[in-house]
Design an enzyme around this catalytic site. Sequence first.
Site, PDB file in Angstrom:
ATOM      1  N   ASP A  54       0.849  -1.192   0.000  1.00 58.13           N
ATOM      2  CA  ASP A  54       0.000   0.000   0.000  1.00 58.13           C
ATOM      3  C   ASP A  54       0.886   1.244   0.000  1.00 58.13           C
ATOM      4  O   ASP A  54       1.550   1.535   0.988  1.00 58.13           O
ATOM      5  CB  ASP A  54      -0.899  -0.058   1.249  1.00 58.13           C
ATOM      6  CG  ASP A  54      -1.733   1.199   1.416  1.00 58.13           C
ATOM      7  OD1 ASP A  54      -1.848   1.977   0.446  1.00 58.13           O
ATOM      8  OD2 ASP A  54      -2.266   1.390   2.530  1.00 58.13           O
ATOM      9  N   ASN A  74      -0.163   4.541  -0.700  1.00 58.36           N
ATOM     10  CA  ASN A  74      -0.749   5.812  -0.275  1.00 58.36           C
ATOM     11  C   ASN A  74      -1.448   5.725   1.077  1.00 58.36           C
ATOM     12  O   ASN A  74      -2.118   6.668   1.496  1.00 58.36           O
ATOM     13  CB  ASN A  74      -1.694   6.364  -1.349  1.00 58.36           C
ATOM     14  CG  ASN A  74      -2.957   5.517  -1.473  1.00 58.36           C
ATOM     15  OD1 ASN A  74      -3.032   4.427  -0.902  1.00 58.36           O
ATOM     16  ND2 ASN A  74      -3.933   6.009  -2.204  1.00 58.36           N
ATOM     17  N   ASP A  92      -4.004   3.820   2.360  1.00 63.01           N
ATOM     18  CA  ASP A  92      -5.449   3.650   2.592  1.00 63.01           C
ATOM     19  C   ASP A  92      -5.830   2.208   2.898  1.00 63.01           C
ATOM     20  O   ASP A  92      -6.999   1.849   2.917  1.00 63.01           O
ATOM     21  CB  ASP A  92      -6.247   4.176   1.389  1.00 63.01           C
ATOM     22  CG  ASP A  92      -5.932   3.400   0.111  1.00 63.01           C
ATOM     23  OD1 ASP A  92      -5.059   2.506   0.141  1.00 63.01           O
ATOM     24  OD2 ASP A  92      -6.563   3.693  -0.924  1.00 63.01           O
ATOM     25  N   ASP A 123      -1.475  -0.848  -4.111  1.00 69.75           N
ATOM     26  CA  ASP A 123      -1.563   0.029  -5.281  1.00 69.75           C
ATOM     27  C   ASP A 123      -0.220   0.032  -6.015  1.00 69.75           C
ATOM     28  O   ASP A 123       0.757  -0.545  -5.544  1.00 69.75           O
ATOM     29  CB  ASP A 123      -1.963   1.457  -4.853  1.00 69.75           C
ATOM     30  CG  ASP A 123      -1.128   1.942  -3.677  1.00 69.75           C
ATOM     31  OD1 ASP A 123       0.117   1.855  -3.770  1.00 69.75           O
ATOM     32  OD2 ASP A 123      -1.699   2.379  -2.654  1.00 69.75           O
ATOM     33  N   ASP A 182      -7.785 -15.578 -18.290  1.00 67.53           N
ATOM     34  CA  ASP A 182      -8.659 -16.083 -17.241  1.00 67.53           C
ATOM     35  C   ASP A 182      -9.699 -17.057 -17.805  1.00 67.53           C
ATOM     36  O   ASP A 182     -10.262 -16.821 -18.870  1.00 67.53           O
ATOM     37  CB  ASP A 182      -9.375 -14.890 -16.601  1.00 67.53           C
ATOM     38  CG  ASP A 182     -10.229 -15.294 -15.420  1.00 67.53           C
ATOM     39  OD1 ASP A 182      -9.653 -15.734 -14.417  1.00 67.53           O
ATOM     40  OD2 ASP A 182     -11.469 -15.174 -15.499  1.00 67.53           O
ATOM     41  N   GLU A 226      -5.126 -19.933 -18.301  1.00 70.86           N
ATOM     42  CA  GLU A 226      -5.583 -20.576 -17.064  1.00 70.86           C
ATOM     43  C   GLU A 226      -6.313 -21.845 -17.479  1.00 70.86           C
ATOM     44  O   GLU A 226      -7.535 -21.929 -17.502  1.00 70.86           O
ATOM     45  CB  GLU A 226      -6.526 -19.656 -16.265  1.00 70.86           C
ATOM     46  CG  GLU A 226      -6.736 -20.187 -14.857  1.00 70.86           C
ATOM     47  CD  GLU A 226      -8.092 -19.850 -14.252  1.00 70.86           C
ATOM     48  OE1 GLU A 226      -8.315 -20.252 -13.108  1.00 70.86           O
ATOM     49  OE2 GLU A 226      -8.932 -19.225 -14.910  1.00 70.86           O
TER      50      GLU A 226
HETATM   51  C1  NOJ Z   1     -10.399 -17.603 -12.373  1.00 64.42           C
HETATM   52  C2  NOJ Z   1      -9.797 -16.643 -11.425  1.00 64.42           C
HETATM   53  O1  NOJ Z   1      -8.506 -17.083 -11.083  1.00 64.42           O
HETATM   54  C3  NOJ Z   1     -10.722 -16.554 -10.246  1.00 64.42           C
HETATM   55  O2  NOJ Z   1     -10.161 -15.851  -9.179  1.00 64.42           O
HETATM   56  C4  NOJ Z   1     -12.004 -15.919 -10.714  1.00 64.42           C
HETATM   57  O3  NOJ Z   1     -12.938 -15.896  -9.665  1.00 64.42           O
HETATM   58  C5  NOJ Z   1     -12.603 -16.677 -11.889  1.00 64.42           C
HETATM   59  N1  NOJ Z   1     -11.623 -17.055 -12.871  1.00 64.42           N
HETATM   60  C6  NOJ Z   1     -13.639 -15.836 -12.590  1.00 64.42           C
HETATM   61  O4  NOJ Z   1     -13.001 -14.772 -13.273  1.00 64.42           O
HETATM   62 CA    CA Z   2      -3.370   2.225  -1.296  1.00 64.39          CA
END
Ligand code: NOJ
Ligand code: CA
Length: 562
Positions: free
Chosen positions: A21, A23, A25, A29, A199, A277
Amino acid sequence: MKHAWWQEALFYQIYPRSFADGNGDGIGDFEGIVKRLDYLADLGVGAIWLSPCYPSPFLDCGYDIADYTDIAPEYGGLPAFRVFLDAAHRRGIRVLMDLVLNHTSDQHPWFQEAMDPRSPKRDWYVWREGWQGGPPNNWLSTFGGPAWSRVNGTGAYYYYHAFLREQPDLNWRNPAVREAMWDVVRFWLRLGVDGFRLDAVCTIFEDPAYPESEGTAEYEALYARILQRQSPEDVAEAAARIQAIFRHQFDQPGLHALMRELRAVVDAFPDRVLIGEHEDLAYHGNGSDELHMVFNFPLMRAQPFGPRDVLENQRTRLPAIPTGAWPCNTLGNHDVCRLVSVWGGAGRARLAVAALLTLPGTPTVYNGDELGVANLVIRDVDAIRDRFVFQAMPELHGLTADARSGELLERMGSLSRDRARTPMPWSRAANGGFCPPGVRPWLPLHPDFAAGVNVADETADAGSLLNFWKQLIALRARCRALLVGDFQPLAGETGDVLAYRRATAESQAVVALNFAGEARAVPAAVRTVVRGMGVETAPVYGALDETGGLPAGGVVIWTGGV
Ligand code: NOJ
Ligand code: CA
């Protein structure tokens, strides 16, 4: 043979909200990440994969994207990202974005428009008419509950969501969706990012006949078995049965053509990389027309593995990888249990780390696993940030605080992926140095940070897990055989010792890992190869015991010429 950067680099997954972090909060970031780039360079990181850092309502921690061509304001927006990208590149560290193709957030302007049946964006998402007063079919969301929802809970039409109801699936059969997403890809490549982690590849298309699923009632119990990890076989069986429940929703025809389309977009930019993935080696295509790498999830799931599991994994995968593509091993990520929790402590986890860093392929490290941060079971409903537990456990809703039993909260905390997403502990200062004292971090830290599981303490301790990672990462970086050499098993079909040789035309390495809780003899094949390596046969890492055996849990590595 010349190898590409992504075949030699160590990949490191940053979970942006939890890394550092800058900044103050309580939320990680880019300003914070920039301050820690020297740590990553020192660790030996060659490429960073950023989990999603786009503007998002964060119901799925950023995997619900509301704008694909911007950076979340709380992470510093695009200006902070540019500073980070430049700072990483100056250190020779590449940067990969997470590309979520399957779905957007329901807050994305595309979906906001598509809610109107007359909108030109209507067909950008998957809408079906309900049947007999219910959803179009019995498909489940992978997060539990039906895969179909209606806007504001009413209307004749339902939209499909493989994940949260706030994550509507895009309609990838619509060419306009493809074009819009390829523009997103070009946007980031032009900005200078070095590639993408893709993903949820398997969920992109659905069976257009929408047939009913079988076995849906079992889903929750099967998912629980994966988390309980009774045995690798049990996990594998549960995973296969889950796959069967979702067979009309996952891995549909059309995906390979789509990956080829994406690859062509990416190949217009030199030297970029795609990691899926997915674990299916078919996604390499012919080796140069689909994905450069897919994750070796079978090895990850087989943890805590033994010698035979590793050999079987390598035997089935390595020969099936076409020239041009490359293996990619990993021990954990933001969706699964923490490395040391799976292995029952940092001691045994070292065997897995040693395998990760010496087996063929690109290793990917999940932030915090290099320190041995353990799972944290969060039992407070209000502290949970991973919303999927609320979809998976409808029983959590509408209960007063006292009605939520210990057992219910325990189940919630174990199911929630927050367990492996807690902030990075940088020191034993308040909040582990992740954010300033007195600020509440977005997720609690694992309390072990105060007991030495943090960057500062582990850096100072020569015997720490962090220094173990560092030494092996450095060894891998300077040994061509470990980076790109062939793989030849020397032992492990039976017994507790896993041993193998890695070799190029000029160099070789021999790795011996003793999975037993007591000393074991050095396998004969190891002795023969090491003897053949020359006069200087002392290990470069680890040591044999007084009797010349492999110590309990020992990691011993020799390197030399051929
Ligand atoms: C795979 C991601 O690694 C996971 O964290 C996410 O919830 C699902 N895909 C949906 O995007
Ligand atoms: Ca931050």
